[in-house]
Design an enzyme around this catalytic site. Sequence first.
Site, mmCIF file in Angstrom:
data_model
loop_
_atom_site.group_PDB
_atom_site.id
_atom_site.type_symbol
_atom_site.label_atom_id
_atom_site.label_comp_id
_atom_site.label_asym_id
_atom_site.label_seq_id
_atom_site.Cartn_x
_atom_site.Cartn_y
_atom_site.Cartn_z
ATOM 1 N N THR A 100 -1.564 -3.607 19.476
ATOM 2 C CA THR A 100 -1.032 -2.285 19.828
ATOM 3 C C THR A 100 -1.456 -1.885 21.241
ATOM 4 O OG1 THR A 100 -1.219 0.082 19.335
ATOM 5 C CG2 THR A 100 -3.045 -1.287 18.613
ATOM 6 N N ASP A 101 -0.709 -0.966 21.837
ATOM 7 C CA ASP A 101 -1.111 -0.431 23.150
ATOM 8 C C ASP A 101 -2.425 0.339 23.053
ATOM 9 O OD1 ASP A 101 -0.169 1.827 21.790
ATOM 10 O OD2 ASP A 101 1.151 2.517 23.407
ATOM 11 N N GLU A 102 -2.772 0.792 21.845
ATOM 12 C CA GLU A 102 -3.979 1.625 21.704
ATOM 13 C C GLU A 102 -5.271 0.867 21.961
ATOM 14 O OE1 GLU A 102 -4.226 4.433 18.557
ATOM 15 O OE2 GLU A 102 -2.071 4.719 18.479
ATOM 16 N N LYS A 115 -8.037 -2.656 15.507
ATOM 17 C CA LYS A 115 -6.985 -3.515 16.064
ATOM 18 C C LYS A 115 -7.528 -4.317 17.254
ATOM 19 C CE LYS A 115 -3.125 -3.706 15.141
ATOM 20 N NZ LYS A 115 -2.338 -4.511 14.166
ATOM 21 N N THR A 151 0.880 -1.177 0.000
ATOM 22 C CA THR A 151 0.000 0.000 0.000
ATOM 23 C C THR A 151 0.916 1.225 0.000
ATOM 24 O OG1 THR A 151 0.036 0.221 2.408
ATOM 25 C CG2 THR A 151 -1.678 -1.216 1.479
ATOM 26 N N TYR A 169 -9.023 3.326 14.176
ATOM 27 C CA TYR A 169 -7.844 2.443 14.045
ATOM 28 C C TYR A 169 -7.771 1.496 15.244
ATOM 29 C CZ TYR A 169 -3.022 0.987 14.969
ATOM 30 O OH TYR A 169 -1.903 0.251 15.300
ATOM 31 N N TYR A 199 -0.508 18.941 17.720
ATOM 32 C CA TYR A 199 -1.958 18.922 17.947
ATOM 33 C C TYR A 199 -2.309 19.460 19.333
ATOM 34 C CZ TYR A 199 -2.242 15.624 13.948
ATOM 35 O OH TYR A 199 -2.166 15.021 12.724
HETATM 36 P P1 NAD Z 1 3.186 0.372 8.414
HETATM 37 O O1 NAD Z 1 1.985 1.157 8.039
HETATM 38 O O2 NAD Z 1 4.531 1.002 8.294
HETATM 39 O O3 NAD Z 1 3.256 -0.973 7.569
HETATM 40 C C1 NAD Z 1 2.131 -1.755 7.287
HETATM 41 C C2 NAD Z 1 2.504 -2.733 6.181
HETATM 42 O O4 NAD Z 1 1.362 -3.547 5.930
HETATM 43 C C3 NAD Z 1 2.864 -2.044 4.856
HETATM 44 O O5 NAD Z 1 4.004 -2.644 4.291
HETATM 45 C C4 NAD Z 1 1.632 -2.275 3.987
HETATM 46 O O6 NAD Z 1 1.928 -2.323 2.605
HETATM 47 C C5 NAD Z 1 1.125 -3.603 4.526
HETATM 48 N N1 NAD Z 1 -0.322 -3.792 4.304
HETATM 49 C C6 NAD Z 1 -1.322 -2.923 4.583
HETATM 50 N N2 NAD Z 1 -2.501 -3.442 4.216
HETATM 51 C C7 NAD Z 1 -2.239 -4.681 3.700
HETATM 52 C C8 NAD Z 1 -3.061 -5.701 3.159
HETATM 53 N N3 NAD Z 1 -4.387 -5.572 3.057
HETATM 54 N N4 NAD Z 1 -2.451 -6.842 2.753
HETATM 55 C C9 NAD Z 1 -1.114 -6.998 2.838
HETATM 56 N N5 NAD Z 1 -0.292 -6.053 3.315
HETATM 57 C C10 NAD Z 1 -0.852 -4.907 3.748
HETATM 58 O O7 NAD Z 1 2.908 -0.130 9.886
HETATM 59 P P2 NAD Z 1 3.920 -0.325 11.103
HETATM 60 O O8 NAD Z 1 4.074 0.963 11.799
HETATM 61 O O9 NAD Z 1 5.102 -1.064 10.630
HETATM 62 O O10 NAD Z 1 3.025 -1.257 12.047
HETATM 63 C C11 NAD Z 1 3.109 -2.673 11.912
HETATM 64 C C12 NAD Z 1 2.125 -3.309 12.854
HETATM 65 O O11 NAD Z 1 2.423 -2.917 14.186
HETATM 66 C C13 NAD Z 1 0.669 -2.913 12.621
HETATM 67 O O12 NAD Z 1 -0.131 -4.047 12.822
HETATM 68 C C14 NAD Z 1 0.403 -1.853 13.670
HETATM 69 O O13 NAD Z 1 -0.946 -1.833 14.021
HETATM 70 C C15 NAD Z 1 1.281 -2.331 14.794
HETATM 71 N N6 NAD Z 1 1.795 -1.308 15.716
HETATM 72 C C16 NAD Z 1 2.457 -0.214 15.230
HETATM 73 C C17 NAD Z 1 2.995 0.710 16.124
HETATM 74 C C18 NAD Z 1 3.734 1.938 15.636
HETATM 75 O O14 NAD Z 1 4.055 2.792 16.461
HETATM 76 N N7 NAD Z 1 4.048 2.060 14.361
HETATM 77 C C19 NAD Z 1 2.838 0.522 17.494
HETATM 78 C C20 NAD Z 1 2.122 -0.591 17.958
HETATM 79 C C21 NAD Z 1 1.635 -1.504 17.049
HETATM 80 O O1 TDX Z 2 1.314 16.071 13.063
HETATM 81 C C1 TDX Z 2 1.123 15.503 14.153
HETATM 82 N N1 TDX Z 2 1.093 16.247 15.297
HETATM 83 C C2 TDX Z 2 0.870 15.716 16.524
HETATM 84 O O2 TDX Z 2 0.844 16.431 17.525
HETATM 85 C C3 TDX Z 2 0.934 14.065 14.259
HETATM 86 C C4 TDX Z 2 0.951 13.200 13.040
HETATM 87 C C5 TDX Z 2 0.716 13.538 15.511
HETATM 88 N N2 TDX Z 2 0.661 14.328 16.607
HETATM 89 C C6 TDX Z 2 0.433 13.720 17.937
HETATM 90 C C7 TDX Z 2 -0.703 12.728 18.024
HETATM 91 C C8 TDX Z 2 -0.207 11.748 19.073
HETATM 92 O O3 TDX Z 2 -0.496 12.247 20.370
HETATM 93 O O4 TDX Z 2 1.611 12.963 18.221
HETATM 94 C C9 TDX Z 2 1.301 11.737 18.891
HETATM 95 C C10 TDX Z 2 1.809 10.574 18.050
HETATM 96 O O5 TDX Z 2 1.001 10.523 16.889
HETATM 97 P P1 TDX Z 2 1.216 9.385 15.768
HETATM 98 O O6 TDX Z 2 2.647 9.379 15.384
HETATM 99 O O7 TDX Z 2 0.178 9.581 14.723
HETATM 100 O O8 TDX Z 2 0.977 8.047 16.609
HETATM 101 P P2 TDX Z 2 -0.274 7.563 17.523
HETATM 102 O O9 TDX Z 2 -1.530 8.173 17.088
HETATM 103 O O10 TDX Z 2 0.128 7.729 18.958
HETATM 104 O O11 TDX Z 2 -0.312 5.999 17.135
HETATM 105 C C11 TDX Z 2 0.901 5.226 17.000
HETATM 106 O O12 TDX Z 2 1.126 4.392 18.109
HETATM 107 C C12 TDX Z 2 0.383 3.219 18.243
HETATM 108 C C13 TDX Z 2 0.922 4.406 15.708
HETATM 109 O O13 TDX Z 2 0.593 5.248 14.623
HETATM 110 C C14 TDX Z 2 0.000 3.240 15.769
HETATM 111 O O14 TDX Z 2 0.150 2.428 14.608
HETATM 112 C C15 TDX Z 2 0.340 2.408 16.960
HETATM 113 O O15 TDX Z 2 -0.555 1.357 17.090
#
Ligand code: NAD
Ligand code: TDX
Length: 339
Positions: A135-137, A163, A48, A159, A216
């Site tokens: 996720t922690d969310e 999850k 994606t 979101y 924000y």
């Molecule tokens: P990301 O958005 O960077 O990557 C998601 C990947 O999934 C991408 O490579 C995308 O192409 C693929 N994908 C999306 N939809 C798909 C589909 N329908 N079929 C196959 N592939 C698909 O996400 P991330 O930040 O690497 O997060 C990975 C996992 O960890 C997620 O499940 C997310 O919920 C979880 N998570 C993320 C965070 C964070 O802070 N980023 C924290 C806690 C949990």
């Molecule tokens: O432009 C911004 N300004 C801002 O203040 C953005 C993009 C975010 N924020 C704030 C919102 C949140 O309080 O910063 C904090 C972090 O935001 P994000 O990076 O969007 O993360 P969050 O919403 O906390 O969610 C993340 O943590 C849990 C990941 O995106 C999720 O995938 C994961 O599950």
Amino acid sequence: MRKRLPKILVTGGAGFIGSALVRLILGDCRRGGLNLPYGSFIIVDKLTYAGDLKRLQEVKGKFKFYKTDICNKKQIDLIFAKEKPEIIVHFAAESHVDRSISDATPFVETNIKGTQILVDASRKHKVQKFIFISTDEVYGEIANGKFNENSPIKPNSPYAASKAAADLLVQSYIRTYKFPAIIIRPSNNYGPWQYPEKLIPLAILRILGGGKVPVYGKGQNVREWLYVDDCARGIMAIMRQGKIGQIYNLGSACESKNLDTIKLLLKTLAVSQDRFEFVKDRLGHDLRYSLNSRKITKELSWKPNVLLAKGLKLTVDWSLKHQAWLKSKLKDINKLYKE
Ligand code: NAD
Ligand code: TDX
């Protein structure tokens, strides 16, 4: 006769955290002489907007790749029948809260239906271990104290709700079918290769472009920042020694208010402390996330190596070297945040 090593299938392996795990196992561990008891690697990713094979450049040729949507039941079934993977690590998801607020549709599709298709395929093909990255969310927000693995689930954003639905579905399979799953709930990740829609890489991108960081509300929301390589090590520890049927929180204890995080980041970037602006708050914005991660530390001796100041420095250094990659996402980011 030598025993065949278990085959691993990683969904979302071209994403931010998934690729860090793949690089850790196929790159760093092997270079460091740690040959883990795993056979071949298969990555399934739809690519994606968030997926990018450039993240896997350094381990190219060491895995088999399927550009496939996890919601495509027929295709997933064919892959499982052909490859017969023994361990699944399921990262694939729509992962950005702001996008889920604009349109929940792909979140319900990929995060819920996609997970159902994967757990059903895993059951049918008798997978030995299914690691679900939640996720922690899913816990919702907490003003004081910390969530442990038994805390009730109370998600607030579309979101997080998607999850949580997938997390509960996996739990129901564990109970109903003795499905051999483990659930991991990591806190906010940051580090190299994160898509610059998320706070830290977005802030770096804005500063590199000569602009200001959008904060924000009043920047008082608290997040627990986990360096992505620490997260990948934690997932690897759980893959190897985590108990089947269990849930593991995976947090760093590095809590910080967004405004403090941004000020520390501005300092790390060596730019003026006023390079931010307060903007309209996110709808339903969770105030604070905080995990009690004693279980993984006690059972598996995992602890984070990289605390926030060092992690931000590593992320800034990486970003300065990979500006072209970050800037290649600018058009998409400007479209996302104009709406
Ligand atoms: P990301 O958005 O960077 O990557 C998601 C990947 O999934 C991408 O490579 C995308 O192409 C693929 N994908 C999306 N939809 C798909 C589909 N329908 N079929 C196959 N592939 C698909 O996400 P991330 O930040 O690497 O997060 C990975 C996992 O960890 C997620 O499940 C997310 O919920 C979880 N998570 C993320 C965070 C964070 O802070 N980023 C924290 C806690 C949990
Ligand atoms: O432009 C911004 N300004 C801002 O203040 C953005 C993009 C975010 N924020 C704030 C919102 C949140 O309080 O910063 C904090 C972090 O935001 P994000 O990076 O969007 O993360 P969050 O919403 O906390 O969610 C993340 O943590 C849990 C990941 O995106 C999720 O995938 C994961 O599950």
